[in-house]
Structure formats: structure tokens, C-alpha cells
Design a protein around this motif. Structure first.
Motif, short mmCIF file in Angstrom:
data_model
loop_
_atom_site.label_atom_id
_atom_site.label_comp_id
_atom_site.label_asym_id
_atom_site.label_seq_id
_atom_site.Cartn_x
_atom_site.Cartn_y
_atom_site.Cartn_z
N GLN A 221 8.41 40.93 -11.50
CA GLN A 221 7.98 41.88 -10.48
C GLN A 221 8.27 41.31 -9.09
O GLN A 221 7.86 40.22 -8.77
N VAL A 222 9.00 42.07 -8.32
CA VAL A 222 9.35 41.64 -6.98
C VAL A 222 8.15 41.80 -6.05
O VAL A 222 7.47 42.82 -6.06
N GLN A 223 7.91 40.79 -5.25
CA GLN A 223 6.80 40.85 -4.30
C GLN A 223 7.17 40.06 -3.07
O GLN A 223 7.81 39.01 -3.16
N GLN A 224 6.80 40.57 -1.92
CA GLN A 224 7.02 39.82 -0.70
C GLN A 224 5.76 39.89 0.16
O GLN A 224 5.12 40.93 0.25
N VAL A 225 5.41 38.76 0.75
CA VAL A 225 4.23 38.66 1.60
C VAL A 225 4.68 38.15 2.96
O VAL A 225 5.21 37.04 3.08
N GLU A 226 4.47 38.98 3.97
CA GLU A 226 4.87 38.63 5.32
C GLU A 226 3.67 38.09 6.10
O GLU A 226 2.54 38.53 5.88
N SER A 227 3.93 37.17 7.02
CA SER A 227 2.87 36.61 7.86
C SER A 227 3.45 36.13 9.18
O SER A 227 4.67 36.05 9.33
N GLY A 228 2.56 35.83 10.11
CA GLY A 228 2.98 35.27 11.38
C GLY A 228 2.94 36.22 12.56
O GLY A 228 3.20 35.82 13.69
N GLY A 229 2.64 37.47 12.29
CA GLY A 229 2.57 38.42 13.39
C GLY A 229 1.37 38.17 14.28
O GLY A 229 0.53 37.32 14.01
N GLY A 230 1.29 38.92 15.35
CA GLY A 230 0.17 38.79 16.27
C GLY A 230 0.43 39.55 17.55
O GLY A 230 1.36 40.35 17.63
N SER A 231 -0.43 39.30 18.53
CA SER A 231 -0.31 39.94 19.83
C SER A 231 0.12 38.92 20.86
O SER A 231 -0.50 37.86 20.98
N VAL A 232 1.18 39.24 21.58
CA VAL A 232 1.69 38.34 22.60
C VAL A 232 2.08 39.14 23.83
O VAL A 232 2.27 40.36 23.76
N GLN A 233 2.20 38.44 24.93
CA GLN A 233 2.68 39.09 26.14
C GLN A 233 4.21 39.09 26.14
O GLN A 233 4.85 38.27 25.49
N ALA A 234 4.76 40.02 26.89
CA ALA A 234 6.21 40.08 27.01
C ALA A 234 6.74 38.74 27.48
O ALA A 234 6.15 38.08 28.35
N GLY A 235 7.84 38.33 26.87
CA GLY A 235 8.42 37.03 27.17
C GLY A 235 7.98 35.94 26.23
O GLY A 235 8.55 34.84 26.23
N GLY A 236 6.96 36.22 25.43
CA GLY A 236 6.44 35.24 24.50
C GLY A 236 7.25 35.16 23.22
O GLY A 236 8.28 35.84 23.06
N SER A 237 6.78 34.31 22.31
CA SER A 237 7.49 34.07 21.05
C SER A 237 6.54 34.15 19.85
O SER A 237 5.35 33.89 19.99
N LEU A 238 7.11 34.51 18.73
CA LEU A 238 6.40 34.48 17.46
C LEU A 238 7.38 34.06 16.36
O LEU A 238 8.59 34.28 16.50
N ARG A 239 6.84 33.50 15.31
CA ARG A 239 7.67 33.12 14.16
C ARG A 239 7.08 33.76 12.92
O ARG A 239 5.94 33.48 12.54
N LEU A 240 7.86 34.62 12.31
CA LEU A 240 7.41 35.32 11.10
C LEU A 240 7.89 34.56 9.87
O LEU A 240 8.99 33.99 9.85
N SER A 241 7.08 34.61 8.82
CA SER A 241 7.42 33.99 7.55
C SER A 241 7.34 35.02 6.44
O SER A 241 6.57 35.97 6.51
N CYS A 242 8.13 34.78 5.41
CA CYS A 242 8.15 35.68 4.26
C CYS A 242 8.13 34.85 3.00
O CYS A 242 8.96 33.95 2.83
N ALA A 243 7.19 35.15 2.13
CA ALA A 243 7.13 34.52 0.81
C ALA A 243 7.50 35.57 -0.20
O ALA A 243 6.72 36.50 -0.46
N ALA A 244 8.69 35.45 -0.74
CA ALA A 244 9.19 36.45 -1.68
C ALA A 244 9.29 35.84 -3.07
O ALA A 244 9.63 34.67 -3.22
N SER A 245 9.01 36.64 -4.07
CA SER A 245 9.11 36.17 -5.45
C SER A 245 9.61 37.30 -6.33
O SER A 245 9.51 38.47 -5.98
N GLY A 246 10.15 36.92 -7.46
CA GLY A 246 10.59 37.92 -8.41
C GLY A 246 12.04 38.34 -8.25
O GLY A 246 12.54 39.15 -9.02
N TYR A 247 12.70 37.80 -7.25
CA TYR A 247 14.10 38.14 -7.06
C TYR A 247 14.96 37.31 -8.00
O TYR A 247 14.64 36.18 -8.32
#
Length: 122
Positions: A1-27
Motif C-alpha cells: 500500500q502506497v503511503q506518503q506523509v508530508e511534514s515541515g510546513g508552517g507560517s512564515v513571512q515573505a522572504g523566509g524559508s521552509l524545508r518540507l520532508s516526505c516519508a513515502a512507502s509502498g513504492y
């Protein structure tokens, strides 16, 4: 069974940075392309960035030069480094296996995960 879990989002001001992560399985080994997609209210889901098992990448024009997709330990767990964020980047972000790099499209029948919300304020 394919599953993906995303994380790392949030609220930032313009010009800021974020790093998103993905944990995928079943592929399977044949799923050699992973991508990040995003969807904001009232808009269609769009491909943002994609990476294949050879490390080749593709980006939507709107994020070129600001976002970087990468992966460790194979392509199934892609990261998305988002720099110089703009208000128009506000959306729910999802990762999924892609049909190919050009264009960035999800595999047919893809089941989306819950996503991670990115909110950029001015």
C-alpha cells in the motif's frame, strides 16, 4: 500500500524559508520519480518540483531559482527547500510519485496524503 506523509510546513513571512520532508512507502523500484505538488483554495493542484532516480530535476517556472528538490537514500523521500517565499506560495503541499519530469504529473490513480500547509504572509 502506497503511503506518503508530508511534514515541515508552517507560517512564515515573505522572504523566509521552509524545508518540507516526505516519508513515502509502498513504492516499487519502477517508481523512479517523486515530486512535490501544491494546491491553494480555488485552484487546481500543480506540480512544483520533481526529481528522478538519476538526480535530474524539473521545476515549475514560478519556483525556479527559489525552491530546491533533493532526496536521500533513493528518490522516495524527497525534500523541498523553499527559499524567498512569496505570498503566492501559500498552499497545501503534497508529495507523490510522478509520471515523469516533464511535465510534472502524478501517477495515474495516485492517492494523496494529508499534505503539509505552507502559509506566507507579507
Amino acid at each position: 500500500q502506497v503511503q506518503q506523509v508530508e511534514s515541515g510546513g508552517g507560517s512564515v513571512q515573505a522572504g523566509g524559508s521552509l524545508r518540507l520532508s516526505c516519508a513515502a512507502s509502498g513504492y516499487t523500484a519502477s517508481d523512479s520519480c517523486m515530486a512535490w505538488f501544491r494546491q491553494s483554495p480555488g485552484k487546481e493542484r500543480e506540480g512544483v518540483a520533481a526529481i528522478d532516480k538519476y538526480g535530474s530535476t524539473n521545476y515549475a517556472d514560478s519556483v525556479k531559482g527559489r525552491f530546491i528538490i533533493s532526496s536521500d537514500n533513493g528518490v522516495n523521500n524527497p525534500f523541498l527547500q523553499m527559499n524567498n517565499l512569496k505570498r503566492e506560495d501559500t498552499a497545501m503541499y503534497y508529495c507523490a510519485a510522478c509520471y515523469g519530469l516533464f511535465p510534472i504529473l502524478p501517477l495515474p490513480g495516485n492517492v494523496w496524503g494529508q499534505g503539509t500547509q505552507v502559509t506566507v504572509s507579507s
